[in-house]
Design a protein around this motif. Sequence first.
Motif, PDB file in Angstrom:
ATOM      1  N   LEU A   1       0.819  -1.216   0.000  1.00  0.00           N
ATOM      2  CA  LEU A   1       0.000   0.000   0.000  1.00  0.00           C
ATOM      3  C   LEU A   1       0.851   1.264   0.000  1.00  0.00           C
ATOM      4  N   LEU A   2       2.137   1.122   0.352  1.00  0.00           N
ATOM      5  CA  LEU A   2       3.018   2.292   0.277  1.00  0.00           C
ATOM      6  C   LEU A   2       3.184   2.751  -1.159  1.00  0.00           C
ATOM      7  N   GLN A   3       2.772   1.902  -2.122  1.00  0.00           N
ATOM      8  CA  GLN A   3       2.899   2.285  -3.529  1.00  0.00           C
ATOM      9  C   GLN A   3       1.722   3.117  -4.033  1.00  0.00           C
ATOM     10  N   ILE A   4       0.694   3.312  -3.204  1.00  0.00           N
ATOM     11  CA  ILE A   4      -0.415   4.177  -3.644  1.00  0.00           C
ATOM     12  C   ILE A   4       0.168   5.512  -4.067  1.00  0.00           C
ATOM     13  N   PRO A   5      -0.080   5.934  -5.313  1.00  0.00           N
ATOM     14  CA  PRO A   5       0.548   7.177  -5.760  1.00  0.00           C
ATOM     15  C   PRO A   5       0.021   8.368  -4.969  1.00  0.00           C
ATOM     16  N   ARG A   6       0.864   9.362  -4.829  1.00  0.00           N
ATOM     17  CA  ARG A   6       0.490  10.494  -3.994  1.00  0.00           C
ATOM     18  C   ARG A   6      -0.653  11.290  -4.594  1.00  0.00           C
ATOM     19  N   TRP A   7      -0.758  11.308  -5.931  1.00  0.00           N
ATOM     20  CA  TRP A   7      -1.843  12.092  -6.537  1.00  0.00           C
ATOM     21  C   TRP A   7      -3.198  11.503  -6.192  1.00  0.00           C
ATOM     22  N   ALA A   8      -3.248  10.242  -5.763  1.00  0.00           N
ATOM     23  CA  ALA A   8      -4.520   9.658  -5.335  1.00  0.00           C
ATOM     24  C   ALA A   8      -4.692   9.773  -3.828  1.00  0.00           C
ATOM     25  N   LEU A   9      -3.575   9.611  -3.095  1.00  0.00           N
ATOM     26  CA  LEU A   9      -3.651   9.565  -1.635  1.00  0.00           C
ATOM     27  C   LEU A   9      -3.968  10.934  -1.030  1.00  0.00           C
ATOM     28  N   MET A  10      -3.210  11.954  -1.427  1.00  0.00           N
ATOM     29  CA  MET A  10      -3.338  13.253  -0.756  1.00  0.00           C
ATOM     30  C   MET A  10      -4.674  13.945  -1.053  1.00  0.00           C
ATOM     31  N   PRO A  11      -5.161  13.951  -2.319  1.00  0.00           N
ATOM     32  CA  PRO A  11      -6.511  14.492  -2.526  1.00  0.00           C
ATOM     33  C   PRO A  11      -7.542  13.718  -1.708  1.00  0.00           C
ATOM     34  N   GLY A  12      -7.328  12.419  -1.542  1.00  0.00           N
ATOM     35  CA  GLY A  12      -8.238  11.624  -0.722  1.00  0.00           C
ATOM     36  C   GLY A  12      -8.270  12.131   0.711  1.00  0.00           C
ATOM     37  N   VAL A  13      -7.088  12.423   1.275  1.00  0.00           N
ATOM     38  CA  VAL A  13      -7.028  12.942   2.643  1.00  0.00           C
ATOM     39  C   VAL A  13      -7.753  14.287   2.722  1.00  0.00           C
ATOM     40  N   ALA A  14      -7.533  15.139   1.709  1.00  0.00           N
ATOM     41  CA  ALA A  14      -8.173  16.457   1.711  1.00  0.00           C
ATOM     42  C   ALA A  14      -9.693  16.321   1.670  1.00  0.00           C
ATOM     43  N   VAL A  15     -10.179  15.427   0.794  1.00  0.00           N
ATOM     44  CA  VAL A  15     -11.628  15.243   0.652  1.00  0.00           C
ATOM     45  C   VAL A  15     -12.228  14.693   1.948  1.00  0.00           C
ATOM     46  N   LEU A  16     -11.528  13.740   2.562  1.00  0.00           N
ATOM     47  CA  LEU A  16     -12.016  13.179   3.824  1.00  0.00           C
ATOM     48  C   LEU A  16     -12.066  14.246   4.913  1.00  0.00           C
ATOM     49  N   SER A  17     -11.058  15.133   4.929  1.00  0.00           N
ATOM     50  CA  SER A  17     -11.037  16.200   5.930  1.00  0.00           C
ATOM     51  C   SER A  17     -12.264  17.085   5.783  1.00  0.00           C
TER      52      SER A  17
ATOM     53  N   GLY B   1     -10.123  15.635  -8.835  1.00  0.00           N
ATOM     54  CA  GLY B   1      -9.434  15.728 -10.115  1.00  0.00           C
ATOM     55  C   GLY B   1      -8.475  16.908 -10.138  1.00  0.00           C
ATOM     56  N   ALA B   2      -8.964  18.066  -9.669  1.00  0.00           N
ATOM     57  CA  ALA B   2      -8.122  19.259  -9.689  1.00  0.00           C
ATOM     58  C   ALA B   2      -6.930  19.091  -8.753  1.00  0.00           C
ATOM     59  N   LEU B   3      -7.172  18.536  -7.569  1.00  0.00           N
ATOM     60  CA  LEU B   3      -6.072  18.355  -6.616  1.00  0.00           C
ATOM     61  C   LEU B   3      -5.043  17.365  -7.161  1.00  0.00           C
ATOM     62  N   SER B   4      -5.522  16.303  -7.840  1.00  0.00           N
ATOM     63  CA  SER B   4      -4.598  15.331  -8.417  1.00  0.00           C
ATOM     64  C   SER B   4      -3.634  16.007  -9.364  1.00  0.00           C
ATOM     65  N   LYS B   5      -4.147  16.940 -10.137  1.00  0.00           N
ATOM     66  CA  LYS B   5      -3.292  17.657 -11.083  1.00  0.00           C
ATOM     67  C   LYS B   5      -2.219  18.456 -10.339  1.00  0.00           C
ATOM     68  N   VAL B   6      -2.627  19.083  -9.213  1.00  0.00           N
ATOM     69  CA  VAL B   6      -1.653  19.839  -8.427  1.00  0.00           C
ATOM     70  C   VAL B   6      -0.559  18.903  -7.899  1.00  0.00           C
ATOM     71  N   PHE B   7      -0.945  17.666  -7.582  1.00  0.00           N
ATOM     72  CA  PHE B   7       0.012  16.698  -7.047  1.00  0.00           C
ATOM     73  C   PHE B   7       0.762  15.949  -8.141  1.00  0.00           C
ATOM     74  N   GLY B   8       0.688  16.434  -9.360  1.00  0.00           N
ATOM     75  CA  GLY B   8       1.483  15.832 -10.427  1.00  0.00           C
ATOM     76  C   GLY B   8       0.814  14.649 -11.100  1.00  0.00           C
ATOM     77  N   GLY B   9      -0.447  14.396 -10.780  1.00  0.00           N
ATOM     78  CA  GLY B   9      -1.155  13.339 -11.493  1.00  0.00           C
ATOM     79  C   GLY B   9      -1.925  13.950 -12.658  1.00  0.00           C
ATOM     80  N   ARG B  10      -2.874  13.185 -13.203  1.00  0.00           N
ATOM     81  CA  ARG B  10      -3.695  13.725 -14.277  1.00  0.00           C
ATOM     82  C   ARG B  10      -5.112  13.921 -13.788  1.00  0.00           C
TER      83      ARG B  10
END
Lengths: 498, 148
Positions: A385-401, B102-111
Amino acid sequence: MSVLQELGRGFGVALLPLNLLLAGAGVIIGTLVGMLPGIGPINAIAILFPITFAAGLPPESVLIFLVGIYYGSQYGNSISTILLNVPGTASAVVTAIDGHALTLKGESERGLAVSAVASFVGGTLSVVGLVFLAPLLSQVAIRFGPAEYFALMLFALTALSSLGGDDVFKGLVSLGFGLLLATVGIDPQSAVPRFTFGQLGLLDGIDFVVVTIGMFAVSEVLLSLERPDWTSEARKPIRMVWLKASDLARTGWTMVRAAVVGFFVGVLPGAGGTVAAFLGYATEQRLVDREGTFGKGDIRGVAAPEAANNAAANGSMIPLLTLGIPGSGTTAVLLGALTALDVTPGPMLMTQKPEVFWGLVASMYIGNLLLLALNLPLVGLFARLLQIPRWALMPGVAVLSVTAVFALNQSVFDVVLMIGFGFVGLVFRKASIPLAPAILGLVLGPLMEKNLRRSLALSGGDWGVLFSSWIAVLFWVMAVAFLVLPAIASRRDGGSIG
Amino acid sequence: MDRWIGAALVALALAVAVTAGGYEVGFVVDPLGPRALPYLVSGLFLVGGGVLVLRRISAPQVAAGPAPQPWRSQALALAILVAYAITLPVLGFVAGTAVASGALSKVFGGRFLPGLGVGLLFGVGLFSLFALGFGLELPVGVMFGQGP
């Protein structure tokens, strides 16, 4: 009734299917958030509390779940530390020294196994300590009046402010910020609205969840934008791990000694898991490191801090449960949660709500067993699970907050306030101002003010009442000592303590 | 940085003290009144902020190289979050969450699209958990017939 009978009744509560399920969910979530760098137990507890609150669960069930996250995180934090040299939480920093050295030698499985068993030993021994120390402390605390409580809270606040970071003045600034937030809203004793600026949303005060999620979780999401990404390094597969008998024999006494050290450090306010891990490691280095292998991948260098930080986590529950005084950021959030659930922790908790106290303690035994049973075979799965990319993990934390704060009062104002605290938290972190004193000040501020004003009202305005018992004087002396000593020490050696 | 924060804290200390000075002193039963804690806060800020301003910075300042600009992406992330919060009652929880992710993912370097997908899963999952599990209403959004 004897302690063991009470504990037996506690197991009756902890073994209910719902509570068993929640303990399991708590320790699994705890392992995950402990492991993922940046998402610590304090974020997870603050985010998940409003959600469990919304579910309308009984207080003991909520507590079993939230505390499970807390001690579960102390198991998980070593996984990323050992594999990637990125501490999952601050208290695993010491584990990195020998833990990552083991990985570099190609022995990461051995390190993970030692860490899991050490965490279990530390966790379980400290629950035993809790069972016997908590009733004793309760008996002392039952005689505390408002003056003693005020001095004790002052001691807890100054201890955390001076030990929580390496700069006592920055700790005090953080504490002041928390106390300022605590005054916002209508003053319950004089009905004067303080710092509300005419905003209706501020009349009831600021919820601790809004502040905690903002300052910890949102600021972490923002800060992670300037940190290097770890996910690309997490690709090596890990098999199921098992501790060899020879390794157990080599580390057994280290685990026990470090657990004892960690437990007592945990009971003291302010010190917490990081200090416990340092002390546990340093003690063992002095006692058993005859060949000078500590720092070069010695399994005892993993066992000591891991046993110590788990023991400290459980030890820190004692002042929270028996005195109602938290000594750390995470226990402060737990106090806020308990208050919201209408449970007042303190010396009366054990007698008035035995199902909460003993149910929690029993669930901690069960939770530690579950953690051991989960961590040895499943550590490879967790590590993946450490491989979960950050672009998925961090927006997830923000949305949950955002969801968690919105669920609290369905108020957009609260959510925007939380995002504002996220910015404040970011500024604090960048200026290396510790965050925990602010949370402690926010949660303890109203209690402290109430006790101070109550004792002065009882004495008719005579300040001497604050020093009228030797217990209160003792707390005052300790509070002043914690403030003055680090300042002198930092003047002498120009900065860091310890 | 310490010096700026210190100066801001000293200013805040004065503001807190002035504001608190305006609070009416309580009755006889409450000799301390509502001013005491704000005054304490003011004192803490004054001492802490004063020290931060006045003390010599012992550590050498980090050389300002051509560092990446985290401030811009951080400001962007903050703006997205605020927009997410404000539009939540209009867009509804599921759509708002998907777009914000989606927008936040882009900020974090994703698509954008994969982020939108993750956000959609999150949104539907959390919405069902709250609405069906806890009986708590999250905003449905104007599109689905709910007023803002």
